[in-house]
Design a protein around this motif. Structure first.
Motif, mmCIF file in Angstrom:
data_model
loop_
_atom_site.group_PDB
_atom_site.id
_atom_site.type_symbol
_atom_site.label_atom_id
_atom_site.label_comp_id
_atom_site.label_asym_id
_atom_site.label_seq_id
_atom_site.Cartn_x
_atom_site.Cartn_y
_atom_site.Cartn_z
ATOM 1 N N LYS A 268 4.367 4.112 8.391
ATOM 2 C CA LYS A 268 5.592 4.528 7.731
ATOM 3 C C LYS A 268 5.959 3.509 6.654
ATOM 4 C CE LYS A 268 6.087 7.976 10.615
ATOM 5 N NZ LYS A 268 5.888 9.379 10.181
ATOM 6 N N TYR A 269 6.263 3.992 5.453
ATOM 7 C CA TYR A 269 6.645 3.121 4.347
ATOM 8 C C TYR A 269 7.914 3.660 3.699
ATOM 9 C CZ TYR A 269 1.809 1.326 4.417
ATOM 10 O OH TYR A 269 0.607 0.760 4.771
ATOM 11 N N HIS A 270 8.723 2.744 3.167
ATOM 12 C CA HIS A 270 9.775 3.177 2.263
ATOM 13 C C HIS A 270 9.101 3.673 0.991
ATOM 14 C CE1 HIS A 270 13.063 1.802 4.714
ATOM 15 N NE2 HIS A 270 12.520 0.599 4.827
ATOM 16 N N HIS A 271 9.818 4.441 0.188
ATOM 17 C CA HIS A 271 9.222 5.101 -0.982
ATOM 18 C C HIS A 271 8.502 4.109 -1.903
ATOM 19 C CE1 HIS A 271 8.718 8.460 -3.706
ATOM 20 N NE2 HIS A 271 9.175 7.727 -4.700
ATOM 21 N N GLY A 272 9.201 3.035 -2.299
ATOM 22 C CA GLY A 272 8.593 2.050 -3.194
ATOM 23 C C GLY A 272 7.484 1.270 -2.529
ATOM 24 N N ASP A 273 7.650 1.012 -1.225
ATOM 25 C CA ASP A 273 6.636 0.257 -0.495
ATOM 26 C C ASP A 273 5.333 1.034 -0.387
ATOM 27 O OD1 ASP A 273 8.389 -1.814 -0.158
ATOM 28 O OD2 ASP A 273 9.027 -1.203 1.848
ATOM 29 N N LEU A 274 5.429 2.358 -0.282
ATOM 30 C CA LEU A 274 4.220 3.174 -0.186
ATOM 31 C C LEU A 274 3.383 3.035 -1.451
ATOM 32 C CD1 LEU A 274 2.339 5.267 1.022
ATOM 33 C CD2 LEU A 274 3.880 7.066 0.194
ATOM 34 N N LYS A 275 4.027 3.101 -2.604
ATOM 35 C CA LYS A 275 3.283 2.971 -3.861
ATOM 36 C C LYS A 275 2.577 1.620 -3.927
ATOM 37 C CE LYS A 275 3.668 3.251 -8.887
ATOM 38 N NZ LYS A 275 4.553 3.483 -10.048
ATOM 39 N N ASN A 276 3.298 0.552 -3.578
ATOM 40 C CA ASN A 276 2.695 -0.783 -3.599
ATOM 41 C C ASN A 276 1.551 -0.891 -2.596
ATOM 42 O OD1 ASN A 276 4.450 -1.750 -5.575
ATOM 43 N ND2 ASN A 276 5.986 -2.379 -4.072
ATOM 44 N N ALA A 277 1.722 -0.252 -1.433
ATOM 45 C CA ALA A 277 0.668 -0.278 -0.414
ATOM 46 C C ALA A 277 -0.578 0.457 -0.901
ATOM 47 C CB ALA A 277 1.178 0.354 0.881
ATOM 48 N N LEU A 278 -0.381 1.549 -1.621
ATOM 49 C CA LEU A 278 -1.513 2.318 -2.149
ATOM 50 C C LEU A 278 -2.244 1.539 -3.241
ATOM 51 C CD1 LEU A 278 0.234 5.806 -2.314
ATOM 52 C CD2 LEU A 278 -1.604 5.157 -0.737
ATOM 53 N N ILE A 279 -1.479 0.861 -4.094
ATOM 54 C CA ILE A 279 -2.097 0.028 -5.135
ATOM 55 C C ILE A 279 -2.896 -1.097 -4.491
ATOM 56 C CG2 ILE A 279 -1.626 -1.590 -7.018
ATOM 57 C CD1 ILE A 279 0.812 0.171 -7.714
ATOM 58 N N LYS A 280 -2.294 -1.733 -3.485
ATOM 59 C CA LYS A 280 -2.982 -2.813 -2.774
ATOM 60 C C LYS A 280 -4.265 -2.300 -2.125
ATOM 61 C CE LYS A 280 -2.379 -6.239 0.907
ATOM 62 N NZ LYS A 280 -1.470 -6.755 1.975
ATOM 63 N N ALA A 281 -4.194 -1.120 -1.516
ATOM 64 C CA ALA A 281 -5.376 -0.531 -0.888
ATOM 65 C C ALA A 281 -6.451 -0.241 -1.929
ATOM 66 C CB ALA A 281 -4.993 0.753 -0.156
ATOM 67 N N GLY A 282 -6.024 0.248 -3.099
ATOM 68 C CA GLY A 282 -6.970 0.518 -4.177
ATOM 69 C C GLY A 282 -7.668 -0.743 -4.646
ATOM 70 N N ILE A 283 -6.911 -1.825 -4.766
ATOM 71 C CA ILE A 283 -7.486 -3.106 -5.194
ATOM 72 C C ILE A 283 -8.479 -3.616 -4.149
ATOM 73 C CG2 ILE A 283 -6.944 -5.536 -5.649
ATOM 74 C CD1 ILE A 283 -4.271 -4.526 -6.848
ATOM 75 N N GLU A 284 -8.145 -3.443 -2.868
ATOM 76 C CA GLU A 284 -9.049 -3.881 -1.797
ATOM 77 C C GLU A 284 -10.354 -3.086 -1.818
ATOM 78 O OE1 GLU A 284 -6.906 -3.640 1.856
ATOM 79 O OE2 GLU A 284 -5.594 -5.335 1.387
ATOM 80 N N ILE A 285 -10.242 -1.788 -2.066
ATOM 81 C CA ILE A 285 -11.449 -0.962 -2.158
ATOM 82 C C ILE A 285 -12.310 -1.419 -3.334
ATOM 83 C CG2 ILE A 285 -12.298 1.365 -2.697
ATOM 84 C CD1 ILE A 285 -9.917 2.446 -1.063
#
Length: 204
Positions: free
Chosen positions: A5-22
């Motif tokens: 579960k993420y807050h709206h802004g946190d989800l976007k940051n989490a997705l960007i972070k996941a993309g960078i890790e990939i």
């Protein structure tokens, strides 16, 4: 797998972070919204709340790339006195090199040109890239004022410096240099020597 579960802004940051890790683990070819969702621990539909497609994600990752370059340079130069712009120039170049060496795939996608044709759709990307360029421009201006760099139009000299450093770094991370190039000197030493080819005073 339980969805995070993420807050709206946190989800976007989490997705960007996941993309960078990939990117760092598997490279550009492995990047997709589905894989980013899996990495972030959310449903495959979740990324579409922030990104219409893979290109939108790449724009955000590229923006973050420019932000990281800015932050690395800022940390390196923030305590350097104004009367030592040559040291700022050196540290900025080394910070750029450091980012490329430690986050090669993130560096590559930041400068991949994938979104250049449609960059007007991505104001965050434009803002981040311009902020980075402005910081380098300020350093170049100070170097020109101290006669460390030739007194030509500021934009032209800034582009010259950026192109020189970027070209060296790109060739380095893509292993385009002969192996024996670095047998007697480190990349940091060679970058400094190359930079000194266009300075009016030697930077040490």
């Amino acid at each position: 797998m339980e969805e995070k579960k993420y807050h709206h802004g946190d989800l976007k940051n989490a997705l960007i972070k996941a993309g960078i890790e990939i990117l760092s683990q598997q490279g550009i070819s492995a990047l997709s919204l589905r894989k980013v969702a899996t990495k972030a621990g959310v449903s495959h539909a979740a990324p579409y709340a922030h990104f219409k497609n893979k290109q939108d994600l790449i724009a955000s990752i590229s923006s973050e790339g420019f932000n990281r370059i800015y932050e690395k340079i800022f940390i390196k130069i923030k305590d350097i006195p104004h009367d030592l712009p040559e040291k700022k120039l050196k540290e900025a170049a080394l910070a750029y090199l450091e980012f490329a060496l430690t986050d090669s795939d993130h560096f590559r996608i930041t400068f991949s040109g994938i979104i250049e044709k449609d960059k007007e759709k991505y104001p965050e990307y434009i803002k981040a890239s311009k902020r980075c360029f402005s910081m380098v421009q300020d350093i170049v201006r100070e170097c020109q004022q101290k006669e460390i760099l030739r007194n030509c139009p500021l934009d032209e000299m800034t582009m010259t410096i950026w192109s020189l450093v970027h070209g060296f770094v790109s060739l380095l991370i893509d292993n385009e240099f002969s192996h024996n190039t670095f047998e007697s000197q480190k990349p940091t030493e060679l970058l400094l020597k190359i930079l000194n080819q266009i300075t009016l005073k030697e930077i040490k």
